[in-house]
Design an enzyme around this catalytic site. Sequence first.
Site, PDB file in Angstrom:
ATOM      1  N   TYR A 176      13.003  -0.556  -1.838  1.00 31.19           N
ATOM      2  CA  TYR A 176      12.669   0.845  -2.115  1.00 31.19           C
ATOM      3  C   TYR A 176      13.945   1.643  -2.377  1.00 31.19           C
ATOM      4  O   TYR A 176      15.014   1.343  -1.826  1.00 31.19           O
ATOM      5  CB  TYR A 176      11.957   1.487  -0.921  1.00 31.19           C
ATOM      6  CG  TYR A 176      10.507   1.117  -0.759  1.00 31.19           C
ATOM      7  CD1 TYR A 176       9.495   1.891  -1.340  1.00 31.19           C
ATOM      8  CD2 TYR A 176      10.132   0.016  -0.007  1.00 31.19           C
ATOM      9  CE1 TYR A 176       8.157   1.571  -1.183  1.00 31.19           C
ATOM     10  CE2 TYR A 176       8.792  -0.323   0.161  1.00 31.19           C
ATOM     11  CZ  TYR A 176       7.811   0.460  -0.426  1.00 31.19           C
ATOM     12  OH  TYR A 176       6.481   0.131  -0.264  1.00 31.19           O
ATOM     13  N   ARG A 178       0.847  -1.196   0.000  1.00 36.47           N
ATOM     14  CA  ARG A 178       0.000   0.000   0.000  1.00 36.47           C
ATOM     15  C   ARG A 178       0.881   1.243   0.000  1.00 36.47           C
ATOM     16  O   ARG A 178       1.126   1.817   1.058  1.00 36.47           O
ATOM     17  CB  ARG A 178      -0.897   0.005   1.235  1.00 36.47           C
ATOM     18  CG  ARG A 178      -1.760  -1.236   1.391  1.00 36.47           C
ATOM     19  CD  ARG A 178      -2.502  -1.196   2.714  1.00 36.47           C
ATOM     20  NE  ARG A 178      -3.286  -2.403   2.940  1.00 36.47           N
ATOM     21  CZ  ARG A 178      -3.992  -2.632   4.036  1.00 36.47           C
ATOM     22  NH1 ARG A 178      -3.992  -1.736   5.022  1.00 36.47           N
ATOM     23  NH2 ARG A 178      -4.679  -3.746   4.177  1.00 36.47           N
ATOM     24  N   ASP A 220       1.927   5.037  -0.188  1.00 34.07           N
ATOM     25  CA  ASP A 220       1.215   6.235   0.243  1.00 34.07           C
ATOM     26  C   ASP A 220       1.006   7.206  -0.921  1.00 34.07           C
ATOM     27  O   ASP A 220       1.583   7.047  -2.002  1.00 34.07           O
ATOM     28  CB  ASP A 220       1.993   6.946   1.354  1.00 34.07           C
ATOM     29  CG  ASP A 220       1.969   6.176   2.670  1.00 34.07           C
ATOM     30  OD1 ASP A 220       1.028   5.381   2.863  1.00 34.07           O
ATOM     31  OD2 ASP A 220       2.880   6.381   3.492  1.00 34.07           O
ATOM     32  N   ARG A 231      10.319   6.473   4.832  1.00 37.16           N
ATOM     33  CA  ARG A 231      10.452   7.933   4.875  1.00 37.16           C
ATOM     34  C   ARG A 231      10.929   8.414   6.241  1.00 37.16           C
ATOM     35  O   ARG A 231      11.687   9.394   6.337  1.00 37.16           O
ATOM     36  CB  ARG A 231       9.131   8.577   4.499  1.00 37.16           C
ATOM     37  CG  ARG A 231       8.768   8.371   3.019  1.00 37.16           C
ATOM     38  CD  ARG A 231       7.297   8.624   2.732  1.00 37.16           C
ATOM     39  NE  ARG A 231       6.934   9.993   3.041  1.00 37.16           N
ATOM     40  CZ  ARG A 231       5.672  10.416   3.116  1.00 37.16           C
ATOM     41  NH1 ARG A 231       4.669   9.562   2.927  1.00 37.16           N
ATOM     42  NH2 ARG A 231       5.422  11.678   3.388  1.00 37.16           N
TER      43      ARG A 231
END
Length: 249
Positions: free
Chosen positions: A108, A49, A51, A193
Amino acid sequence: MRYFIELSYNGKAYHGWQNQPNAISVQQTIEEALSILLKEQISIMGAGRTDAGVHASKMFAHFDMTSSLDDNLVFKLNSYLPKDIAIHVIFEVKSDAHARFDATSRTYNYRIALRKDVFNHDFAYALHKPLDLDLMNEACEILLSYKDFQCFSKSNTDVKTYHCDIKEANWTILKNELVFTIKADRFLRNMVRAIVGTLINIGLNKIPLQSLHDIIKSKDRSRAGYSVPAHGLYLIDIEYPEHIKKISE
């Protein structure tokens, strides 16, 4: 029949991957296109999921059909979908294969622009301050020695565990960008993040390197660094075991 979709998307125009009641999502956009082209209501399950504003160069999702697919479906989907979503391949998998739960790792990238660039201001975080790259990579080594990352998780999540197995974490310089790569079996909401924001503070000498141990052990989100903007974050890879693939008879 169950099918996997491999796709990529520019997340700028979307409120994340997952369907939202009052905002457009990547999932909704693909479901609507599939439903129209296949002439039946299609629901898809994504591998994760992302963001709002986060991008993906390699994302997977699965959906079920009662019949075989048209060989030209990928072409038709790409013609129908907006320019910021691309379908790369659709392939049949075993009936119990799951895009989310069968994934063994996710990777990522986070991109930081080291100087002003008119071509990437929407796709990299502009931070024109000197960062200690060696110190930030030492911090990455500290990350690898822990499993509980509650301190980097968004508050009020419904997860059962904050444990993640980080397999790789490092910073590299690529042209005029600083690129953070992190690979793990799973990630918490906002985790990457928040990690990047914390490592930036270490690279700016705002917090000492060794304090990262205390931050992680505290399990307190307020102790960690700020959450960097979403537009610099990219889901770049998801790995699956070979056994989920459908074996041709």
